[in-house]
Design an enzyme around this catalytic site. Sequence first.
Site, PDB file in Angstrom:
ATOM      1  N   LYS A 177      -1.641  -1.547  -3.827  1.00 51.86           N
ATOM      2  CA  LYS A 177      -2.620  -0.463  -3.869  1.00 51.86           C
ATOM      3  C   LYS A 177      -1.814   0.809  -4.075  1.00 51.86           C
ATOM      4  CE  LYS A 177      -5.972   2.151  -1.125  1.00 51.86           C
ATOM      5  NZ  LYS A 177      -6.622   2.319   0.206  1.00 51.86           N
ATOM      6  N   TYR A 216       0.858  -1.191   0.000  1.00 54.73           N
ATOM      7  CA  TYR A 216       0.000   0.000   0.000  1.00 54.73           C
ATOM      8  C   TYR A 216       0.889   1.235   0.000  1.00 54.73           C
ATOM      9  CZ  TYR A 216      -3.658   3.230   1.818  1.00 54.73           C
ATOM     10  OH  TYR A 216      -4.537   4.278   2.022  1.00 54.73           O
TER      11      TYR A 216
END
Length: 294
Positions: A161, A133
């Site tokens: 992400k 992330y």
Amino acid sequence: MFKGSIVALITPMNEEGEICHSSLKKLIDYHVLNKTKAIVSIGTTGESATLSQEEHIEVVMLTLKLANKRIPIIAGTGANATTEAISLTKRFEKSGIEACLTVTPYYNKPTQEGLYQHFKAISENTKLPQILYNVPSRTGCDLLPSTVARLSEFKNIIGIKEATGDLSRIHKIKKLVKDDFLLISGDDPTALDFIQLGGQGVISVTANIAAKEMTQMCSYALEGNFKSARSINERLMLLHESLFIEPNPIPIKWLAKKIGLIKSDTLRLPMTPILNSTRTQIEKALQYANLQKI
């Protein structure tokens, strides 16, 4: 493994700041009904930074129980201390979650080698699939494509992400990783373009209150029907943008309460209640979006 609209779920609280079980159940049922592809429990939008580790674990486990295998659950397990991230990840190994979302260490600003060693250590200490992330606007450090490529060699690091909003990133990462490495947007305003450039979906804030619309938009885009996808996205764009006028999740919690999905928009300090000027802008965006009624 994960494609389409994935919701970055808010963590509903009562007015005393305690986890609201009934509102959490309503949110989960709403996403099951509207075919959201997965739920991220306790990411940025879920207020991971202001929950204790015990509360963090409690909410993920409660989400799993209430979902009852009707929708995949991804648990946020990132921390700025590698040992803490490993410990938290290992707590969920036999829980039934499908993957972990592991944010880059915030505040301490490691080098690229430090980031590599951090995620390498997590990967080597668990069998759970890991989704990296990257959100430099929140963490103060940026996981560069070259480091992502190195980390993609670990079998259980399955994707990223990417929440910079920089669409050039997807080209750079795609050139360096295998075809099955997941590229998931973490930025609602640019998510459709991200998918068109080869991404598999979005971990979405907007989906908290527009689950059906986000699911449809992503499905159309993944099918190559960008005309229909853009028609939906154009209605949602003002909403995407207005939900970040103030720091997330201040606006989305207020809006979720306004439309009846949660009972209270309580936040924990240092997050504070939404400004009246922001409410006005969100209300205009909501009217323009013409969402399906809850």
